[in-house]
Scaffold this active site. Structure first.
Site, short mmCIF file in Angstrom:
data_model
loop_
_atom_site.label_atom_id
_atom_site.label_comp_id
_atom_site.label_asym_id
_atom_site.label_seq_id
_atom_site.Cartn_x
_atom_site.Cartn_y
_atom_site.Cartn_z
N GLU A 176 0.61 -0.37 0.01
CA GLU A 176 -0.28 -0.11 -0.51
C GLU A 176 0.48 0.84 -0.14
OE1 GLU A 176 -3.66 -0.15 1.97
OE2 GLU A 176 -3.41 1.67 2.94
N GLU A 209 -15.79 3.39 15.45
CA GLU A 209 -16.55 3.85 15.61
C GLU A 209 -17.77 2.75 15.14
OE1 GLU A 209 -17.76 6.42 12.36
OE2 GLU A 209 -15.83 7.90 13.17
N ASN A 255 21.79 1.84 -27.73
CA ASN A 255 20.82 0.62 -27.34
C ASN A 255 21.76 0.01 -27.76
OD1 ASN A 255 18.59 -1.16 -26.72
ND2 ASN A 255 17.31 -0.14 -28.13
#
Lengths: 658, 658
Positions: B68, B208, B488
């Site tokens: 998270e 709550e 590259n």
């Protein structure tokens, strides 16, 4: 030439933003045409139309040849001609053409019709084909009908001819087709630029023409009406042709003019042809031939020598990009001439490992299931209604599935062997499953069976073993003898050059690969042991095992296809022309099992022991395919079979102990 | 697990005709979804939704973890968080989630919004992501708007929360969202089954709630309303969680319940979190922490030890299929816990050689041009409007082309280095082209430049050299020193196992291949010599050479892509994820040249000599790419460059002679 790398000169080729988007458009369009947008165009020859192929080969100085055939008189003649197409196709003709026989119902669906023969050449033999069409005494509607049918069948090229009038005297017909020019105009008018059109040229003038010059004028009209190239009537001296070309060029004919070469093959056929074409055989030829006219071989040898000499002169003149041969449906003389000229390509490069169909709709086809490797015509037939190749990975519900199975009765799929010959090869009388094993073994070893007959084919293989499969011969024979009845196999290949004479395919400079594959029928007892053994080979070996009822066991991942042949080429995407596909295997299964009955059991009387033996195998055996995914290692499939037999032996041993 | 081979038990799996056509239907459908029907599904994880992935891993006992994060406060914080996603993503989380910050304009397009961070994680970092959403004090329209936007951005998972009410006292709102249950219902009502929904569980009851049991009842309601899984609030004892799971199961909650793990990382953060969540820290933990509360390192070490112990108990209980970590946007503690648990996959198997975007639309993407190998986020950004991947082989006129080029200003594409750091690396003052060559050489060698600063990135490469490229380090340094400025490259590979730790990718048991590739900027003088040299390497080497104006020279065949990376896997079709494509190269060219100006020249004052030098290179150098098609042989590209230098030396020599 299979592949032409586009070379770039030293000047900068401007490719600004707008150029690049232009290129991208064409890329987009070509990808839309194909169901698999990853398809690299391996061979521009495949997609070009005939006139473009001619132009490219003329420009590169790469001489070609083409072959003319006439439709056969009988059904068995048709079967033979199709085999001849396959054999002569392997020499690499640029195209073949099929003459139009007004007397033989040429536009019908008969197996001997010009239309069906040309269609078979295109669709099933992969040959670029030109269909002749004569127009005199035909209505416009009839001609349009023929042309529409030709188009529907995938034919792209027409040789437009007047044809011989009925009766001896030629009369112009009001509103009808009186000259080949009318036909050329009609084709262009009704079919726009769809067809490539060929017309006939007469190096010594058309026999009915008022004069040589008058005839040249008619030829010019035909070309101006839209013909793309000219094939000439036969002739006997190179000079005759070369003068004709000069005269054509002088009056403004610029298209390719192909000399029609007629290798003299016998006294009778020469006389007949000369009579038909109203030609005169030159003195110097008659002088040679007359004394040997009873000796066919001698005449043929002379004909070959004469044709080779004349062809050499033609090619050396620089005026002749390719040679057209009147084969009279015979192989030997024409092939010999071509060999001596170095035009017969003994080992033509294969664009893909399987023969590509020449149907314009199929030209993008680039992957097939391995199962039909020995029955490609059956695959083409059963997928002829598809719009995409493959059809939604072999099973999209929105497209038709595989077509009907009763293809055994189609002339272009028929065995070249008679019932009698098949009985000799496969056994007049079978006594046990074991005698079936022996038939398979004889086929593999290319050795005579017990009755002394060589087994040249099996229901699943109409040809002797492929050179590639020959590499596996000893292993195959060993397992067939024990009841593992192999019908399809390939060895593993880890990066052989694409030019390899046995396994190579595709453009030069590439590398080809294969996973080892083995497909066979075997008893349910063997299958039980095999499944036990296969657990040891997870996930190295993929398998599908199915019986005639469709009982199916597989470890295929999400029913995905397994690529078993692929190639890596300079400047291309990967090409993977052959796969083992779980969905199409279920369709193949029906066909593979049915062949036991249709081609083998039905040779015998109903209820006869021989028939019952084949029927027993059909009803009880399983069809198995195995892929060894570890292509860089030694093929483990033989080990799998060995393990299976070992396990079975152990069982017997234990049973005996008890 | 990247790959799960479907195993078959010994009982026959019936697959009659109707079964096989059923299978074929699904094959057809999946091929329709993809523009390239040859695409094998290499990784079912890629296509499954989150709840299915959870189910499969639960069933196989393969424990997972998830992470998270909260949205950053500043733009530079966002850049850092995206880098963290990339780093932590490499450990193999099943998903990440991003919290919803009502105060931070969470649904906006700001670079710090929850929405943008979650979208970036999905689209650019390839992470399966869950977006939190709180509903209290929000209108239904607003919520529907957020959800529509999330859907549009490719988000597939929502954590449905009530959120904290404004003010201290909680009052029910008429017709509004009062509970998370309302939000779950709303999502299911408005978006049917599109989203996977997660809800919060409170192992010690919601602060709550009237009671623990009352709270459990609410949780049951949320699940019954359509939630797919539960993540719990943090807790400090494994028992707390395990009792909670038992209580949930007892009242009929059957979905996955993931424990929220909070490794204690410091005294202050613990206090703060405990205050917010109204939790009590157990006595035994406080006893350890209080004495060392000034010593952050000591607390963190304790936190790791404690978390590892608790996680072990959870996993061993058999009740926990995966662990969810509250990272507080920090890396060290969580990574250490995961390492100790053996859940951090140091070398996660790559399904493809490049990181796959997690956007549902892109899940079938299976081939990209090699040019963006070091700038994958730019490629994703510039192709975000495409419906097909690739877009008609990179240039179908019917689809949008590559998107705008000005991606340098997007936060998720920004360099992690400050302007100051870049100047130190790339030179405060450039004196010649040579000094640019030295910057490239230092980057390749990972050595300090003349001013003593390590060059960690270049405009074309925001990361140090890839391990694979490191194999080529010495050769690369040699040519960069001489003005062949490589951006590259990849070595050739001839069939290494797919499990190879450096070059491997795809499911196990396969083989991967590469053609050698080299891409560089170099002067027009070098290019002239190079083109001369390349004639010797036809058709082995394919090349594209272009300058900023688009002057382009290539020997690519019909503008076809060249596959340069491919893999062969058990039971699959060939996979070719990387190609050199002539069309997209022209788009890449614009980007590659622009980077000189946007990222390098603009570091310096207008008209300054340093800026003029970079501008000169931008205006006059060419961008070159080379492919060695002969992958089984030794890479010849170094020889090509050597030959070029030799030819140039000869010229100098001749000039001096004159």
């Amino acid at each position: 030439m299979v592949n032409q790398v586009q070379t770039v000169d030293d000047t900068w080729r401007r490719c600004s933003k707008s150029d690049s988007s232009g290129a991208s458009n064409s890329g987009g369009e070509s990808s839309k045409e194909s169901s698999r947008s990853s398809t690299p165009v391996l061979d521009t020859d495949r997609t070009d139309r005939l006139r473009d192929k001619m132009r490219r080969r003329t420009e590169s100085g790469d001489h070609w040849f083409s072959l003319e055939f006439f439709p056969p008189r009988t059904a068995s003649g048709a079967v033979n001609l199709i085999s001849r197409f396959d054999r002569m196709g392997s020499g690499g003709p640029l195209f073949i053409d099929v003459t139009w026989h007004p007397a033989g119902d040429p536009g019908s669906d008969k197996e001997t019709s010009s239309m069906m023969i040309a269609s078979t050449a295109v669709n099933y033999c992969g040959l670029e084909s030109v269909l002749h069409l004569t127009c005199c005494n035909q209505t416009k509607e009839k001609i349009t009908g023929y042309l529409s049918k030709a188009k529907r069948l995938g034919l792209k090229n027409i040789m437009a001819l007047r044809g011989d009038p009925i009766g001896t005297d030629w009369e112009e017909e009001e509103g009808g087709f009186n000259y080949a020019t009318d036909l050329v105009k009609h084709i262009r008018c009704e079919f726009d630029d769809y067809f490539d059109i060929c017309v006939a040229g007469y190096p010594t003038g058309h026999p009915e023409a008022q004069s040589y010059d008058e005839d040249l004028k008619h030829l010019k009209e035909k070309v101006d009406a839209g013909a793309d190239f000219i094939i000439t009537q036969l002739f006997f001296r190179a000079d005759t042709f070369l003068k004709f070309v000069r005269d054509c060029r002088a009056i403004g004919i610029t298209c390719p003019i192909l000399p029609g070469i007629f290798p003299i093959q016998g006294y009778q056929s020469l006389r007949q042809l000369v009579k038909l074409s109203k030609l005169e055989v030159p003195e110097e030829i008659m002088r040679v031939i007359e004394p040997i006219k009873e000796n066919d071989a001698a005449i043929r040898n002379y004909g070959i020598e004469h044709a080779v000499g004349m062809c050499r002169m033609l090619l050396e003149s620089g005026e002749v990009p390719g040679l057209h041969f009147y084969t009279l449906n015979r192989e030997v003389a024409t092939m010999e001439v071509l060999r001596q000229l170095g035009l017969w390509i003994e080992d033509p490069r294969r664009p893909l490992p399987w023969a590509v169909s020449a149907h314009p709709k199929r030209k993008v086809e680039d992957v097939r299931p391995i199962f039909w490797a020995s029955r490609p015509k059956s695959y083409i037939y059963r997928t002829q209604d598809w719009d995409d190749f493959p059809n939604g990975r072999w099973g999209n519900s929105s497209s038709p599935a595989f077509g009907e199975l009763n293809d055994y009765y189609l002339f272009y799929l028929k065995s070249k062997s008679s019932k009698d010959a098949l009985l000799k090869m496969w056994g007049e009388e079978l006594t046990s499953e074991k005698s079936v094993y022996e038939v398979f073994t004889s086929y593999i070893m290319a050795e005579p069976n017990q009755a002394g007959h060589k087994v040249m084919c099996l229901p699943w293989n109409d040809e002797p073993l492929a050179p590639e499969t020959n590499l596996l011969k000893d292993e195959l024979a060993k397992v067939n003898r024990r009841g593992v009845l192999t019908i399809n196999s390939q060895p593993s290949i880890n990066g052989k050059p694409s030019s390899d004479s046995i396994v190579g395919w595709g453009p030069p400079g590439g590398y080809v690969f294969q996973k080892a594959y083995l497909e066979f029928f075997t008893s349910s007892e063997n299958v039980t042991a095999l499944l036990q053994v296969l657990k040891k080979y997870e996930p190295r070996v993929n398998y599908h095992i199915v019986n005639v009822q469709g009982q199916n066991t597989t470890n295929a991942h999400d029913m995905q296809p397994n690529a078993v042949t692929w190639g890596i080429f300079p400047g291309r995407e990967i090409v993977q022309p052959t796969v083992v596909d779980p969905v199409s295997f279920m369709y193949w299964k029906d066909e593979a099992f049915a062949l036991w009955i249709e081609q083998w059991a039905k040779l015998y009387e109903d209820e006869s022991p021989s028939r019952m033996i084949i029927k027993y195998i059909h009803d009880n055996y399983f069809l198995v395919n195995l892929v060894d995914n570890d292509f860089p290692l030694d093929n483990c499939l033989w080990q799998v079979i060995d393990d299976m037999f070992e396990l079975l032996n152990m069982h017997y041993f234990i049973e005996e102990m008890e």
